[in-house]
Design a protein around this motif. Structure first.
Motif, PDB file in Angstrom:
ATOM      1  N   CYS A 192       0.812  -1.216   0.000  1.00 25.47           N
ATOM      2  CA  CYS A 192       0.000   0.000   0.000  1.00 25.47           C
ATOM      3  C   CYS A 192       0.844   1.263   0.000  1.00 25.47           C
ATOM      4  O   CYS A 192       0.564   2.204  -0.734  1.00 25.47           O
ATOM      5  CB  CYS A 192      -0.927  -0.025   1.221  1.00 25.47           C
ATOM      6  N   PHE A 193       1.902   1.305   0.841  1.00 24.35           N
ATOM      7  CA  PHE A 193       2.672   2.536   0.996  1.00 24.35           C
ATOM      8  C   PHE A 193       3.512   2.858  -0.234  1.00 24.35           C
ATOM      9  O   PHE A 193       3.729   4.032  -0.537  1.00 24.35           O
ATOM     10  CB  PHE A 193       3.586   2.435   2.219  1.00 24.35           C
ATOM     11  N   LEU A 198       7.056   2.375  -6.774  1.00 21.47           N
ATOM     12  CA  LEU A 198       8.262   2.386  -5.950  1.00 21.47           C
ATOM     13  C   LEU A 198       8.763   0.996  -5.599  1.00 21.47           C
ATOM     14  O   LEU A 198       9.943   0.838  -5.259  1.00 21.47           O
ATOM     15  CB  LEU A 198       8.013   3.168  -4.659  1.00 21.47           C
ATOM     16  N   GLN A 199       7.905  -0.007  -5.654  1.00 20.86           N
ATOM     17  CA  GLN A 199       8.305  -1.349  -5.220  1.00 20.86           C
ATOM     18  C   GLN A 199       7.416  -2.397  -5.893  1.00 20.86           C
ATOM     19  O   GLN A 199       6.191  -2.234  -5.916  1.00 20.86           O
ATOM     20  CB  GLN A 199       8.159  -1.433  -3.699  1.00 20.86           C
ATOM     21  N   PRO A 201       6.883  -6.193  -5.346  1.00 15.15           N
ATOM     22  CA  PRO A 201       7.202  -7.382  -4.547  1.00 15.15           C
ATOM     23  C   PRO A 201       7.240  -8.684  -5.338  1.00 15.15           C
ATOM     24  O   PRO A 201       8.032  -9.578  -5.013  1.00 15.15           O
ATOM     25  CB  PRO A 201       6.094  -7.407  -3.493  1.00 15.15           C
ATOM     26  N   LEU A 202       6.407  -8.817  -6.363  1.00 15.76           N
ATOM     27  CA  LEU A 202       6.402 -10.059  -7.138  1.00 15.76           C
ATOM     28  C   LEU A 202       7.752 -10.287  -7.809  1.00 15.76           C
ATOM     29  O   LEU A 202       8.230 -11.422  -7.893  1.00 15.76           O
ATOM     30  CB  LEU A 202       5.287 -10.036  -8.184  1.00 15.76           C
ATOM     31  N   SER A 203       8.387  -9.229  -8.263  1.00 23.33           N
ATOM     32  CA  SER A 203       9.693  -9.364  -8.913  1.00 23.33           C
ATOM     33  C   SER A 203      10.781  -9.718  -7.909  1.00 23.33           C
ATOM     34  O   SER A 203      11.862 -10.176  -8.293  1.00 23.33           O
ATOM     35  CB  SER A 203      10.060  -8.067  -9.636  1.00 23.33           C
ATOM     36  N   LEU A 204      10.492  -9.529  -6.618  1.00 24.01           N
ATOM     37  CA  LEU A 204      11.448  -9.867  -5.557  1.00 24.01           C
ATOM     38  C   LEU A 204      11.159 -11.229  -4.947  1.00 24.01           C
ATOM     39  O   LEU A 204      11.831 -11.639  -3.997  1.00 24.01           O
ATOM     40  CB  LEU A 204      11.413  -8.789  -4.466  1.00 24.01           C
ATOM     41  N   GLN A 309      15.760  -1.653  -2.427  1.00 22.97           N
ATOM     42  CA  GLN A 309      14.506  -2.369  -2.683  1.00 22.97           C
ATOM     43  C   GLN A 309      13.424  -1.481  -3.292  1.00 22.97           C
ATOM     44  O   GLN A 309      12.503  -1.974  -3.937  1.00 22.97           O
ATOM     45  CB  GLN A 309      14.020  -2.961  -1.357  1.00 22.97           C
ATOM     46  N   GLN A 310      13.531  -0.189  -3.091  1.00 24.91           N
ATOM     47  CA  GLN A 310      12.518   0.754  -3.550  1.00 24.91           C
ATOM     48  C   GLN A 310      13.127   1.750  -4.533  1.00 24.91           C
ATOM     49  O   GLN A 310      14.302   2.085  -4.455  1.00 24.91           O
ATOM     50  CB  GLN A 310      11.922   1.514  -2.356  1.00 24.91           C
ATOM     51  N   ALA A 311      12.281   2.262  -5.423  1.00 25.60           N
ATOM     52  CA  ALA A 311      12.726   3.272  -6.383  1.00 25.60           C
ATOM     53  C   ALA A 311      12.820   4.647  -5.748  1.00 25.60           C
ATOM     54  O   ALA A 311      13.559   5.516  -6.216  1.00 25.60           O
ATOM     55  CB  ALA A 311      11.775   3.316  -7.572  1.00 25.60           C
ATOM     56  N   ALA A 312      12.050   4.885  -4.687  1.00 25.65           N
ATOM     57  CA  ALA A 312      12.102   6.109  -3.885  1.00 25.65           C
ATOM     58  C   ALA A 312      11.527   5.739  -2.523  1.00 25.65           C
ATOM     59  O   ALA A 312      11.201   4.574  -2.269  1.00 25.65           O
ATOM     60  CB  ALA A 312      11.339   7.249  -4.548  1.00 25.65           C
TER      61      ALA A 312
END
Length: 401
Positions: A192-193, A198-199, A201-204, A309-312
């Motif tokens: 959600c956040f 920015l993230q 999760p499926l690709s991780l 892990q995040q783009a921003a």
């Protein structure tokens, strides 16, 4: 019917293009903006066609509880952004979590959840799922060893909210996915956040991504909704089957609002993140502030993980003021522009006191475990001028010095 997003070219469409074009199928009217199919049912050409639709032998609309073109357009676009095979839209973010659990778990199964989840998620797990024989354990979000120690032979799902609400804690999604899969468990991540901007999760390695569409996917605080994204088997069949039967359905109007919201999601998330980082740096230097929780700060214990892990770093900034609840309430009540509301992800900056709002229904012991202190204030930074947000906060903060 024409399809606005042609993927037959020499390159795959970029993320920003998917946010605007994916999931739209024009009708014979050739509308440019997406239509709202405000209908509860659909007409069949013959009794044989109706029978084939109901039997699942041919695709097509049946009944708006589980098939609606507007809802499907939103689902397809969000699935494209998250990189999933299927998406099921629901009436709220909490109904997305409920649908996931009741579709994929049964009596005797065990969930491991991070402690730092939304208060209603804790209530759902502890007060309702346990009534049906589903066991729940809670662990510190970032402690992978604690996750490993909590595993049992009957553990079937790991559930994490990263970054967490409201302290913006993180977990290494890739490492947690490896742990889950080593023990034949599913990993569900509440995104959600961050949103897929920015993230992802499926690709991780995560199996399921859950959203409260009410927040950033909408972006203007207009509608309530949720979604689950994942593979065609678990989401496309199991969770969709639960939705078809139990009916925690997203309305066509809400789906249309969310679908349109996704068009500006990349622009908004980048702007939220930039302003939040500016304000976090300022808050960290204010003498009335004891601590700032924001992954973009070097002082955040998982800043390096967030950068990887995040783009921003997102739009949520939590900060603890000196003086406990009285001081926190003074800061909140002194604002004149910021909206005092527990919702987040809005174009308008919102501010709330988590201990008495979003986490007010959990026990004091659970709040202590989650680090929800009385002086904590959560701000969801909107799209106003950051200087104006700072000026509004200064009124209350400066009075504490």
């Amino acid at each position: 019917m024409s399809h606005p997003l042609d993927t037959s070219g020499s390159r795959d469409p970029g993320f920003d293009t998917l946010a605007i074009r994916a999931g739209q199928t024009r009708t014979a009217e050739q509308e440019h903006s997406d239509p709202i199919f405000a209908t509860s049912s659909f007409v069949f050409a013959s009794a044989a066609e109706a029978a084939a639709r109901f039997a699942g032998e041919t695709p097509g609309n049946i009944y708006a509880r589980f098939t609606n073109p507007t809802v499907r357009a939103f689902q397809d676009r969000l699935a494209a952004l998250e990189g999933g095979e299927a998406c099921v839209a629901t009436a709220s973010g909490m109904s997305a979590i409920l649908s996931t659990c009741l579709s994929l778990l049964r009596a005797g199964d065990h969930i491991i959840s991070s402690r730092s989840v939304f208060g209603s998620t804790t209530n759902l797990f502890s007060n309702y799922l346990t009534r049906f024989g589903i066991e729940v354990s809670y662990v510190p979000l970032s402690d992978l060893e604690a996750w490993a120690r909590a595993l049992r032979p009957n553990t079937r799902m790991l559930f994490a909210e990263t970054p967490s609400n409201p302290l913006t804690e993180l977990v290494d999604i890739r490492a947690l996915a490896e742990l889950a899969h080593t023990h034949d468990c599913l990993l569900a991540v509440d995104n959600c956040f961050c949103t897929p901007v920015l993230q992802r999760p499926l690709s991780l390695g995560a199996d399921l991504v859950i959203h409260s569409a009410t927040k950033y996917l909408d972006g203007q605080g207009r509608c309530v909704g949720g979604a689950v994204v994942g593979d065609g088997e678990r989401v496309g069949k199991e969770i969709f089957g639960f939705l078809r039967t139990a009916g925690p359905t997203m309305s066509p109007f809400n789906a249309w609002v969310f679908h349109k919201g996704l068009e500006t999601l990349p622009l908004r998330m980048r702007a939220h993140s930039a302003s939040a980082l500016t304000l976090a740096h300022w808050l960290e230097k204010h003498p009335a502030v004891e601590k700032v929780h924001y992954p973009g700060l070097a002082s955040h214990p998982q800043h390096a993980l967030a950068a990887r892990q995040q783009a921003a770093f997102g739009g949520i900034v939590a900060f603890e003021v000196k003086g406990g609840r009285e001081a926190a309430w003074r800061v909140i009540d002194s604002t004149r522009m910021l909206s005092i509301t527990a919702n987040l992800g809005d174009a308008k900056t919102t501010i709330t006191h988590p201990a008495t709002t979003t986490h007010g229904r959990i026990t004091p012991e659970q709040r202590v475990e989650q680090g929800i202190r009385e002086g904590l204030v959560r701000m969801a930074v909107g799209l106003e001028d950051p200087a104006d947000i700072q000026a509004d906060l200064s009124r209350g903060l400066d009075s504490l010095c």
